[in-house]
Design a protein around this motif. Structure first.
Motif, PDB file in Angstrom:
ATOM      1  N   ASP A  10      -4.826  -2.668   3.869  1.00  0.00           N
ATOM      2  CA  ASP A  10      -5.962  -1.806   3.551  1.00  0.00           C
ATOM      3  C   ASP A  10      -6.438  -2.150   2.146  1.00  0.00           C
ATOM      4  OD1 ASP A  10      -7.799   0.173   3.028  1.00  0.00           O
ATOM      5  OD2 ASP A  10      -6.415   1.851   3.332  1.00  0.00           O
ATOM      6  N   SER A  11      -7.624  -2.723   2.029  1.00  0.00           N
ATOM      7  CA  SER A  11      -8.118  -3.156   0.717  1.00  0.00           C
ATOM      8  C   SER A  11      -8.644  -1.999  -0.130  1.00  0.00           C
ATOM      9  CB  SER A  11      -9.215  -4.209   0.887  1.00  0.00           C
ATOM     10  OG  SER A  11     -10.256  -3.739   1.721  1.00  0.00           O
ATOM     11  N   THR A  12      -8.540  -0.768   0.379  1.00  0.00           N
ATOM     12  CA  THR A  12      -9.000   0.394  -0.395  1.00  0.00           C
ATOM     13  C   THR A  12      -7.841   1.225  -0.958  1.00  0.00           C
ATOM     14  OG1 THR A  12      -9.051   1.962   1.471  1.00  0.00           O
ATOM     15  CG2 THR A  12     -10.984   0.551   1.174  1.00  0.00           C
ATOM     16  N   VAL A  13      -6.604   0.791  -0.743  1.00  0.00           N
ATOM     17  CA  VAL A  13      -5.459   1.618  -1.149  1.00  0.00           C
ATOM     18  C   VAL A  13      -5.349   1.702  -2.667  1.00  0.00           C
ATOM     19  CG1 VAL A  13      -4.082   1.222   0.919  1.00  0.00           C
ATOM     20  CG2 VAL A  13      -3.924  -0.382  -0.992  1.00  0.00           C
ATOM     21  N   SER A  14      -4.516   2.618  -3.127  1.00  0.00           N
ATOM     22  CA  SER A  14      -4.259   2.787  -4.553  1.00  0.00           C
ATOM     23  C   SER A  14      -3.505   1.577  -5.090  1.00  0.00           C
ATOM     24  CB  SER A  14      -3.423   4.047  -4.784  1.00  0.00           C
ATOM     25  OG  SER A  14      -2.149   3.906  -4.160  1.00  0.00           O
ATOM     26  N   ASP A  15      -3.382   1.516  -6.409  1.00  0.00           N
ATOM     27  CA  ASP A  15      -2.624   0.413  -7.012  1.00  0.00           C
ATOM     28  C   ASP A  15      -1.182   0.400  -6.507  1.00  0.00           C
ATOM     29  OD1 ASP A  15      -4.885  -0.234  -8.413  1.00  0.00           O
ATOM     30  OD2 ASP A  15      -4.239   0.680 -10.303  1.00  0.00           O
ATOM     31  N   GLU A  16      -0.618   1.591  -6.354  1.00  0.00           N
ATOM     32  CA  GLU A  16       0.757   1.687  -5.843  1.00  0.00           C
ATOM     33  C   GLU A  16       0.849   1.172  -4.411  1.00  0.00           C
ATOM     34  OE1 GLU A  16       4.234   5.094  -5.157  1.00  0.00           O
ATOM     35  OE2 GLU A  16       2.280   5.641  -5.963  1.00  0.00           O
ATOM     36  N   GLY A  17      -0.157   1.535  -3.606  1.00  0.00           N
ATOM     37  CA  GLY A  17      -0.178   1.076  -2.225  1.00  0.00           C
ATOM     38  C   GLY A  17      -0.379  -0.425  -2.123  1.00  0.00           C
ATOM     39  N   LEU A  18      -1.206  -0.969  -3.014  1.00  0.00           N
ATOM     40  CA  LEU A  18      -1.429  -2.403  -3.009  1.00  0.00           C
ATOM     41  C   LEU A  18      -0.169  -3.165  -3.402  1.00  0.00           C
ATOM     42  CD1 LEU A  18      -3.759  -4.398  -2.469  1.00  0.00           C
ATOM     43  CD2 LEU A  18      -4.144  -4.473  -4.942  1.00  0.00           C
ATOM     44  N   GLU A  19       0.581  -2.608  -4.317  1.00  0.00           N
ATOM     45  CA  GLU A  19       1.840  -3.230  -4.716  1.00  0.00           C
ATOM     46  C   GLU A  19       2.830  -3.223  -3.548  1.00  0.00           C
ATOM     47  OE1 GLU A  19       4.763  -5.187  -6.589  1.00  0.00           O
ATOM     48  OE2 GLU A  19       2.682  -4.984  -7.247  1.00  0.00           O
ATOM     49  N   ALA A  20       2.824  -2.142  -2.767  1.00  0.00           N
ATOM     50  CA  ALA A  20       3.699  -2.075  -1.590  1.00  0.00           C
ATOM     51  C   ALA A  20       3.300  -3.135  -0.564  1.00  0.00           C
ATOM     52  CB  ALA A  20       3.640  -0.683  -0.972  1.00  0.00           C
ATOM     53  N   CYS A  21       1.986  -3.332  -0.376  1.00  0.00           N
ATOM     54  CA  CYS A  21       1.504  -4.378   0.537  1.00  0.00           C
ATOM     55  C   CYS A  21       1.931  -5.753   0.044  1.00  0.00           C
ATOM     56  CB  CYS A  21      -0.021  -4.330   0.633  1.00  0.00           C
ATOM     57  SG  CYS A  21      -0.693  -2.890   1.458  1.00  0.00           S
ATOM     58  N   ARG A  22       1.785  -5.968  -1.237  1.00  0.00           N
ATOM     59  CA  ARG A  22       2.159  -7.255  -1.840  1.00  0.00           C
ATOM     60  C   ARG A  22       3.637  -7.543  -1.596  1.00  0.00           C
ATOM     61  NH1 ARG A  22       4.345  -8.702  -6.841  1.00  0.00           N
ATOM     62  NH2 ARG A  22       3.576 -10.659  -7.741  1.00  0.00           N
ATOM     63  N   SER A  23       4.472  -6.525  -1.787  1.00  0.00           N
ATOM     64  CA  SER A  23       5.903  -6.687  -1.600  1.00  0.00           C
ATOM     65  C   SER A  23       6.238  -7.059  -0.152  1.00  0.00           C
ATOM     66  CB  SER A  23       6.629  -5.403  -2.002  1.00  0.00           C
ATOM     67  OG  SER A  23       8.006  -5.487  -1.739  1.00  0.00           O
ATOM     68  N   GLU A  24       5.606  -6.363   0.795  1.00  0.00           N
ATOM     69  CA  GLU A  24       5.880  -6.633   2.212  1.00  0.00           C
ATOM     70  C   GLU A  24       5.391  -8.022   2.615  1.00  0.00           C
ATOM     71  OE1 GLU A  24       7.729  -5.035   4.181  1.00  0.00           O
ATOM     72  OE2 GLU A  24       8.026  -3.261   2.940  1.00  0.00           O
ATOM     73  N   LEU A  25       4.237  -8.430   2.101  1.00  0.00           N
ATOM     74  CA  LEU A  25       3.722  -9.757   2.431  1.00  0.00           C
ATOM     75  C   LEU A  25       4.634 -10.841   1.868  1.00  0.00           C
ATOM     76  CD1 LEU A  25       1.639 -11.657   3.611  1.00  0.00           C
ATOM     77  CD2 LEU A  25       0.259 -11.350   1.540  1.00  0.00           C
ATOM     78  N   HIS A  26       5.105 -10.657   0.642  1.00  0.00           N
ATOM     79  CA  HIS A  26       6.015 -11.627   0.033  1.00  0.00           C
ATOM     80  C   HIS A  26       7.306 -11.744   0.849  1.00  0.00           C
ATOM     81  CE1 HIS A  26       4.312 -12.152  -4.275  1.00  0.00           C
ATOM     82  NE2 HIS A  26       3.345 -12.025  -3.396  1.00  0.00           N
ATOM     83  N   LEU A  27       7.810 -10.607   1.323  1.00  0.00           N
ATOM     84  CA  LEU A  27       9.016 -10.632   2.149  1.00  0.00           C
ATOM     85  C   LEU A  27       8.778 -11.405   3.446  1.00  0.00           C
ATOM     86  CD1 LEU A  27      10.307  -6.943   1.753  1.00  0.00           C
ATOM     87  CD2 LEU A  27      11.401  -9.018   0.870  1.00  0.00           C
ATOM     88  N   ALA A  28       7.609 -11.187   4.051  1.00  0.00           N
ATOM     89  CA  ALA A  28       7.288 -11.873   5.297  1.00  0.00           C
ATOM     90  C   ALA A  28       7.136 -13.377   5.085  1.00  0.00           C
ATOM     91  CB  ALA A  28       6.013 -11.292   5.904  1.00  0.00           C
ATOM     92  N   LEU A  29       6.447 -13.753   4.004  1.00  0.00           N
ATOM     93  CA  LEU A  29       6.226 -15.172   3.727  1.00  0.00           C
ATOM     94  C   LEU A  29       7.528 -15.928   3.479  1.00  0.00           C
ATOM     95  CD1 LEU A  29       3.073 -14.902   1.435  1.00  0.00           C
ATOM     96  CD2 LEU A  29       3.179 -16.192   3.574  1.00  0.00           C
ATOM     97  N   GLN A  30       8.544 -15.204   3.044  1.00  0.00           N
ATOM     98  CA  GLN A  30       9.820 -15.840   2.718  1.00  0.00           C
ATOM     99  C   GLN A  30      10.901 -15.605   3.780  1.00  0.00           C
ATOM    100  OE1 GLN A  30      10.629 -15.591  -1.813  1.00  0.00           O
ATOM    101  NE2 GLN A  30       9.227 -13.903  -1.416  1.00  0.00           N
ATOM    102  N   HIS A  31      10.562 -14.842   4.836  1.00  0.00           N
ATOM    103  CA  HIS A  31      11.560 -14.549   5.865  1.00  0.00           C
ATOM    104  C   HIS A  31      11.905 -15.824   6.629  1.00  0.00           C
ATOM    105  CE1 HIS A  31      13.468 -12.818   9.431  1.00  0.00           C
ATOM    106  NE2 HIS A  31      13.657 -11.736   8.705  1.00  0.00           N
ATOM    107  N   PRO A  32      13.188 -16.081   6.907  1.00  0.00           N
ATOM    108  CA  PRO A  32      13.591 -17.321   7.585  1.00  0.00           C
ATOM    109  C   PRO A  32      12.888 -17.573   8.917  1.00  0.00           C
ATOM    110  CG  PRO A  32      15.510 -16.163   6.732  1.00  0.00           C
ATOM    111  CD  PRO A  32      14.347 -15.248   6.531  1.00  0.00           C
ATOM    112  N   GLN A  33      12.562 -16.503   9.650  1.00  0.00           N
ATOM    113  CA  GLN A  33      11.940 -16.679  10.958  1.00  0.00           C
ATOM    114  C   GLN A  33      10.418 -16.805  10.885  1.00  0.00           C
ATOM    115  OE1 GLN A  33      14.113 -13.223  12.845  1.00  0.00           O
ATOM    116  NE2 GLN A  33      14.372 -14.691  14.502  1.00  0.00           N
ATOM    117  N   LEU A  34       9.839 -16.535   9.710  1.00  0.00           N
ATOM    118  CA  LEU A  34       8.382 -16.552   9.579  1.00  0.00           C
ATOM    119  C   LEU A  34       7.868 -17.576   8.579  1.00  0.00           C
ATOM    120  CD1 LEU A  34       7.614 -12.686   9.437  1.00  0.00           C
ATOM    121  CD2 LEU A  34       7.841 -14.150  11.459  1.00  0.00           C
TER     122      LEU A  34
END
Length: 206
Positions: free
Chosen positions: A110-134
């Motif tokens: 969601d590109s309209t979320v708060s700064d805190e929400g955007l940081e949570a998105c960033r964290s989840e995306l980084h985890l996905a990009l580095q996950h062994p299966q993904l």
């Protein structure tokens, strides 16, 4: 004479039938490739609405995905079997159980979320990009709700997520999206399918 007439009529019928088959019965189309992809993102990102719109479903009956759902979305050159995972905290911790067999990843934020929400998105995306299966799979990252005045721009999100250093060497696309501009979303998916095709060809060569 009568036999000649019957033979002529029979030959005419065969000719007409052959022409009809050529014009109207071209046979089944060649099968399109199918790709199994996983769709993730935090609650409220709009994953369910985007996938439902791509399936030409009405939005009136849409409810947030609490577990997971699978829908086949047809495109001219491929079919995507999209496994959408719910984004609530009590579901998110089980995402990795559904990664196996995936050939690509769709990450919706969601590109309209708060700064805190955007940081949570960033964290989840980084985890996905580095996950062994993904980590070796193509990624389609959609910055959703771009039609909102509060939406952050795609370049702003790209810079904040530090995608260039993190995703260097990977196949990924970052695009804006909105359920009110479905053609743009379809174009993003067409580019994503191209990445899936490239990866499949590379696997065949290896």
């Amino acid at each position: 004479m009568a036999e000649h007439i019957q033979l002529s009529i029979a030959l005419c019928r065969i000719a007409l039938y052959t022409c009809f088959r050529k014009l109207c019965c071209k046979g089944p189309p060649s099968p399109r490739p199918e790709y199994d992809v996983v769709c993730i993102g935090l609650s409220g990102a709009g994953k369910t609405s985007l996938v439902s719109r791509l399936c030409s479903e009405a939005l009136d009956d849409i409810v947030p995905t609490t577990g997971f759902s699978i829908k086949a979305v047809s495109f001219p050159n491929a079919v995507l079997n999209i496994k959408e995972l719910g984004g609530a905290d009590n579901v998110k911790k089980y995402w990795s159980r559904y990664y196996q067999g995936s050939q690509g990843v769709i990450f919706v934020l969601d590109s309209t979320v708060s700064d805190e929400g955007l940081e949570a998105c960033r964290s989840e995306l980084h985890l996905a990009l580095q996950h062994p299966q993904l980590c070796t799979l193509p990624f389609l990252i959609l910055a959703n709700h771009q039609d909102s005045p509060a939406a952050r721009s795609v370049p702003e999100i790209k810079k904040y997520f530090e995608l260039e250093p993190l995703a260097r060497g990977k196949r990924w696309i970052l695009e804006g999206s909105s359920i009110n501009n479905l053609e743009t979303v379809r174009e993003s998916f067409r580019r994503f399918i191209s990445l899936l095709e490239e990866r499949e060809l590379q696997s065949i060569r290896m």
